[in-house]
Design a protein around this motif. Sequence first.
Motif, PDB file in Angstrom:
ATOM      1  N   ALA A 126       0.804  -1.221   0.000  1.00  0.00           N
ATOM      2  CA  ALA A 126       0.000   0.000   0.000  1.00  0.00           C
ATOM      3  C   ALA A 126       0.840   1.274   0.000  1.00  0.00           C
ATOM      4  O   ALA A 126       0.433   2.299  -0.560  1.00  0.00           O
ATOM      5  CB  ALA A 126      -0.940  -0.008   1.201  1.00  0.00           C
ATOM      6  N   GLU A 127       2.020   1.218   0.604  1.00  0.00           N
ATOM      7  CA  GLU A 127       2.845   2.426   0.679  1.00  0.00           C
ATOM      8  C   GLU A 127       3.690   2.667  -0.564  1.00  0.00           C
ATOM      9  O   GLU A 127       4.486   3.607  -0.617  1.00  0.00           O
ATOM     10  CB  GLU A 127       3.745   2.371   1.914  1.00  0.00           C
ATOM     11  N   ASP A 128       3.520   1.841  -1.588  1.00  0.00           N
ATOM     12  CA  ASP A 128       4.255   2.026  -2.835  1.00  0.00           C
ATOM     13  C   ASP A 128       3.928   3.412  -3.404  1.00  0.00           C
ATOM     14  O   ASP A 128       2.778   3.701  -3.739  1.00  0.00           O
ATOM     15  CB  ASP A 128       3.839   0.942  -3.841  1.00  0.00           C
ATOM     16  N   THR A 133      -4.446   6.166  -5.980  1.00  0.00           N
ATOM     17  CA  THR A 133      -5.263   5.999  -4.779  1.00  0.00           C
ATOM     18  C   THR A 133      -6.072   4.701  -4.800  1.00  0.00           C
ATOM     19  O   THR A 133      -6.123   3.958  -3.812  1.00  0.00           O
ATOM     20  CB  THR A 133      -6.216   7.195  -4.613  1.00  0.00           C
ATOM     21  N   ARG A 136      -3.905   1.676  -4.189  1.00  0.00           N
ATOM     22  CA  ARG A 136      -3.477   1.602  -2.784  1.00  0.00           C
ATOM     23  C   ARG A 136      -4.576   1.001  -1.909  1.00  0.00           C
ATOM     24  O   ARG A 136      -4.299   0.173  -1.033  1.00  0.00           O
ATOM     25  CB  ARG A 136      -3.094   2.990  -2.266  1.00  0.00           C
ATOM     26  N   ARG A 139      -4.597  -2.706  -2.367  1.00  0.00           N
ATOM     27  CA  ARG A 139      -3.534  -3.434  -1.662  1.00  0.00           C
ATOM     28  C   ARG A 139      -3.812  -3.494  -0.168  1.00  0.00           C
ATOM     29  O   ARG A 139      -3.476  -4.474   0.507  1.00  0.00           O
ATOM     30  CB  ARG A 139      -2.169  -2.782  -1.919  1.00  0.00           C
TER      31      ARG A 139
END
Length: 227
Positions: A126-128, A133, A136, A139
């Motif tokens: 998610a922090e990739d 949006t 994220r 994920r």
Amino acid sequence: MAIIDPDTGEKWTPTNLDDTQQGNVSLEYALVFSKNVPSVDLFRRLGAKNVVAWARKLGFSTKIFADDALALGASCSRLDEMARAFTLFARNGAWWPRPAGKDKSWVYVRRIVDRNGNAVEDNTVAEDPRLDTAARYDRVAVLSGVEPAQAIPTRAAFLTSHLLQREVEYGFANVLRATEMKAAGKTGTSSATHDTWFIAYTSKFTTLVWMGDDKKSAPSASSTPRT
């Protein structure tokens, strides 16, 4: 302090890069300024088996020669495994979160999408920073409740990162230091500088650069390096 060459049986005394002994220094000083003598001393105190065990925890799979010369990096390793090990320090000792049934250690394919933009294979987190949006949120849903496996204790990873930050602040990483970027890293060289490398990481990225000569025909410090 002498090291015995496992191939020839010849004894030799390790020295630092500046041909000094300088063994009675702090661990931080030895790491920041790449002192060889303290490295050999620490290796002997810890014991070869413990050093090899920690290397395996960090994901190194290449053959390890567990003699005193290992303290100076005598065993070969792959660049991807070096990057993986240092990234574990950045992640406080944890592997990447992966869905059940998938390898928890390492992936080479980040993401594959079809012609319509649908993800066929997705190994992102998610922090990739390159995800939009919607991706994220996706994920977050997929990895919800997934706890990444711990490779090494969090405290050990944190303290290692603290030492590696000192390398950037005071050591040979003057180019990176000039950027004023918050980072941690380490320089490395082999005998006669046939190989030189630098690896650094931030909270988001890990970068490794290697310059050298596979045939060891000439020191990279005295000629144009082959990459």
